[in-house]
Design an enzyme around this catalytic site. Structure first.
Site, PDB file in Angstrom:
ATOM      1  N   SER A 156     -21.987 -31.192  16.647  1.00  0.00           N
ATOM      2  CA  SER A 156     -23.118 -32.212  16.972  1.00  0.00           C
ATOM      3  C   SER A 156     -23.505 -32.416  15.744  1.00  0.00           C
ATOM      4  O   SER A 156     -23.575 -32.045  14.800  1.00  0.00           O
ATOM      5  CB  SER A 156     -24.144 -31.048  17.942  1.00  0.00           C
ATOM      6  OG  SER A 156     -25.231 -31.871  17.627  1.00  0.00           O
ATOM      7  N   TYR A 183     -29.428 -24.106  18.696  1.00  0.00           N
ATOM      8  CA  TYR A 183     -28.555 -24.867  19.016  1.00  0.00           C
ATOM      9  C   TYR A 183     -27.711 -25.481  17.774  1.00  0.00           C
ATOM     10  O   TYR A 183     -26.348 -25.298  17.780  1.00  0.00           O
ATOM     11  CB  TYR A 183     -28.920 -26.335  19.875  1.00  0.00           C
ATOM     12  CG  TYR A 183     -27.795 -27.000  20.232  1.00  0.00           C
ATOM     13  CD1 TYR A 183     -26.649 -26.918  21.025  1.00  0.00           C
ATOM     14  CD2 TYR A 183     -27.968 -28.558  19.688  1.00  0.00           C
ATOM     15  CE1 TYR A 183     -25.928 -27.730  21.396  1.00  0.00           C
ATOM     16  CE2 TYR A 183     -26.750 -29.387  19.874  1.00  0.00           C
ATOM     17  CZ  TYR A 183     -25.791 -28.961  20.706  1.00  0.00           C
ATOM     18  OH  TYR A 183     -24.825 -29.905  20.873  1.00  0.00           O
TER      19      TYR A 183
HETATM   20  N1  LIG Z   1     -24.547 -35.260  25.083  1.00  0.00           N
HETATM   21  C1  LIG Z   1     -24.639 -35.433  23.780  1.00  0.00           C
HETATM   22  O1  LIG Z   1     -25.272 -36.201  23.296  1.00  0.00           O
HETATM   23  C2  LIG Z   1     -23.835 -34.397  22.800  1.00  0.00           C
HETATM   24  C3  LIG Z   1     -24.187 -34.710  21.458  1.00  0.00           C
HETATM   25  C4  LIG Z   1     -23.653 -33.811  20.376  1.00  0.00           C
HETATM   26  C5  LIG Z   1     -22.724 -32.724  20.859  1.00  0.00           C
HETATM   27  N2  LIG Z   1     -22.579 -32.318  22.349  1.00  0.00           N
HETATM   28  C6  LIG Z   1     -21.703 -31.296  22.655  1.00  0.00           C
HETATM   29  O2  LIG Z   1     -20.547 -31.956  23.575  1.00  0.00           O
HETATM   30  C7  LIG Z   1     -20.292 -31.234  24.414  1.00  0.00           C
HETATM   31  C8  LIG Z   1     -20.407 -31.770  25.894  1.00  0.00           C
HETATM   32  O3  LIG Z   1     -21.860 -32.232  25.991  1.00  0.00           O
HETATM   33  P1  LIG Z   1     -22.214 -32.739  27.409  1.00  0.00           P
HETATM   34  O4  LIG Z   1     -23.442 -33.878  27.002  1.00  0.00           O
HETATM   35  O5  LIG Z   1     -21.007 -33.258  28.186  1.00  0.00           O
HETATM   36  O6  LIG Z   1     -22.951 -31.603  28.051  1.00  0.00           O
HETATM   37  P2  LIG Z   1     -22.707 -30.724  29.549  1.00  0.00           P
HETATM   38  O7  LIG Z   1     -23.903 -29.751  29.873  1.00  0.00           O
HETATM   39  O8  LIG Z   1     -22.690 -32.185  30.558  1.00  0.00           O
HETATM   40  O9  LIG Z   1     -21.332 -30.252  29.724  1.00  0.00           O
HETATM   41  C9  LIG Z   1     -20.954 -28.959  29.214  1.00  0.00           C
HETATM   42  C10 LIG Z   1     -20.345 -28.227  30.219  1.00  0.00           C
HETATM   43  O10 LIG Z   1     -20.145 -27.057  29.647  1.00  0.00           O
HETATM   44  C11 LIG Z   1     -20.135 -26.047  30.830  1.00  0.00           C
HETATM   45  N3  LIG Z   1     -20.541 -24.803  30.335  1.00  0.00           N
HETATM   46  C12 LIG Z   1     -21.766 -24.305  29.880  1.00  0.00           C
HETATM   47  N4  LIG Z   1     -21.526 -22.934  29.624  1.00  0.00           N
HETATM   48  C13 LIG Z   1     -20.337 -22.599  30.056  1.00  0.00           C
HETATM   49  C14 LIG Z   1     -19.315 -21.377  30.132  1.00  0.00           C
HETATM   50  N5  LIG Z   1     -20.065 -20.103  29.777  1.00  0.00           N
HETATM   51  N6  LIG Z   1     -18.085 -21.316  30.272  1.00  0.00           N
HETATM   52  C15 LIG Z   1     -17.700 -22.571  31.007  1.00  0.00           C
HETATM   53  N7  LIG Z   1     -18.112 -23.545  30.890  1.00  0.00           N
HETATM   54  C16 LIG Z   1     -19.383 -23.609  30.463  1.00  0.00           C
HETATM   55  C17 LIG Z   1     -21.291 -26.578  31.707  1.00  0.00           C
HETATM   56  O11 LIG Z   1     -21.263 -26.017  33.173  1.00  0.00           O
HETATM   57  C18 LIG Z   1     -21.045 -28.031  31.565  1.00  0.00           C
HETATM   58  O12 LIG Z   1     -20.245 -28.697  32.719  1.00  0.00           O
HETATM   59  C19 LIG Z   1     -21.122 -29.918  24.243  1.00  0.00           C
HETATM   60  O13 LIG Z   1     -20.485 -28.986  23.679  1.00  0.00           O
HETATM   61  C20 LIG Z   1     -22.319 -30.528  23.387  1.00  0.00           C
HETATM   62  O14 LIG Z   1     -22.804 -29.398  22.650  1.00  0.00           O
HETATM   63  C21 LIG Z   1     -23.090 -33.291  23.144  1.00  0.00           C
END
Ligand SMILES: NC(=O)c1ccc[n+]([C@@H]2O[C@H](COP(=O)([O-])OP(=O)(O)OC[C@H]3O[C@@H](n4cnc5c(N)ncnc54)[C@H](O)[C@@H]3O)[C@@H](O)[C@H]2O)c1
Length: 315
Positions: free
Chosen positions: A127, A152
């Protein structure tokens, strides 16, 4: 390729899986339906792929190694794209231990499995928050990561460090991708663009933290997915890439774009800045341009129009 996608029921993961299947990869998705937001949304996301013959879903929790081992044993993966996480800055301040358990312990379990099964390539969804609070923009992959300001961000730095260790010790090809605020259809409902859109549409008062001058580099989800796909085609050494749009927009201007997209005015209530929020993010994407041929195609004006259209059709 046979690819494991963790967190594939979520926002970015569900877009990524759609594209991986289009490119004829076999995809196994692991997700535990974390209740951070409505689990039904995640189940709907999965339904988009459930009919596909090369798609398998396994409900498993990355905090439990015993649930991951059989997945790795049963499938000879070429790559793992690790997106499962507890995401979001502000909630991590309320639940630092929960964030640590998923984002650090969970990542470590996956790396251990990757090592035991001699995985070629591990791609880690990191991130922009790892850059923390800094005035100098754009943020570059070579910058030192010494100033995270939320649990985070600290867990993502820890995840990156673990990836480095497993590359050095065991030679696993590692690509760390630092995503800059991702948006688009199916965006997590608590994220600013989705939340503001819902509040403006429903005529609710919208809470603006700070004076609206804080700036974010917003990246349309299809651009992020193209960046991830390009990594799969890449080398298996150790690389870090920023994936962003490389343009920052002030929060107040973003609200204006959403107002245009919905054809409705926002009712704004201003509150003081929230702890954990950084004043600006902006990605230097020259490395991703050079090595991944990464080019963001969707500028924020168009992306917000597309998002509002999706919202209006699905709300
Ligand atoms: N959306 C953004 O703007 C953004 C920005 C920077 C980084 N990220 C990173 O990208 C990734 C995806 O983000 P997103 O926005 O799609 O989030 P999201 O919450 O929609 O997706 C994350 C998924 O991980 C699953 N998860 C959580 N804990 C878990 C566990 N213990 N075991 C198995 N699965 C688990 C959740 O159920 C969820 O479906 C994450 O790692 C997030 O930190 C996202």
């Amino acid at each position: 390729m046979r690819i494991l996608v963790t967190g594939g029921a979520g926002f970015i993961g569900s877009h990524l899986i759609g594209e991986l299947l289009k490119e004829n990869h076999s995809v196994v998705c692991v997700d535990n339906f974390d209740p951070f937001y409505d689990v039904e949304i995640k189940k709907e996301n999965l339904k988009l792929h459930s009919h596909h013959p090369h798609f398998t879903f396994i409900e498993a929790d990355i905090r439990k190694r015993e649930e991951l081992s059989p997945v790795f044993r049963a499938h000879d993966f070429d790559a793992c794209i690790h997106l499962a996480a507890k995401a979001g800055v502000r909630p991590s301040i309320q639940d630092p231990v929960g964030y640590y358990e998923v984002n650090v312990d969970g990542t470590l379990h996956l790396l251990e499995e990757a090592c035991s099964h001699q995985l070629n390539h591990f791609i880690f969804g990191s991130s922009s928050s790892v850059y923390g609070e800094r005035n100098q923009t754009p943020f570059s992959e070579e910058d030192a990561l010494l100033s995270p300001i939320s649990p985070y961000a600290a867990t993502k730095i820890a995840g990156e460090s673990l990836c480095h260790v497993y590359h050095k010790l065991y030679g696993i090809g590692m690509t760390l991708l630092r995503f800059f605020t991702v948006y688009g259809p199916r965006q997590r409902p608590e994220m600013a663009i989705h939340k503001f859109t819902r509040e403006i549409f429903e005529g609710q008062e919208l809470t603006l933290y700070g004076d609206g001058s804080s700036q974010r580099d917003y990246t349309y989800v299809t651009d992020i997915v193209q960046g991830i796909l390009a990594c799969l085609r890449g080398r298996g050494s150790f690389e870090i890439f920023n994936l962003g749009d490389s343009k920052s927009i002030a929060l107040i201007k973003l609200i204006g774009l959403i107002e245009e997209g919905l054809g409705r005015k926002a009712k704004i209530k201003k509150m003081k800045n929230q702890p954990g929020d950084v004043p600006i993010t902006c990605a230097n994407i020259s490395k991703a341009r050079k090595f991944l041929d990464y080019k963001p195609h969707v500028p924020i004006e168009e992306g917000i129009q597309r998002f509002c259209k999706w919202f209006l059709e699905n709300h």
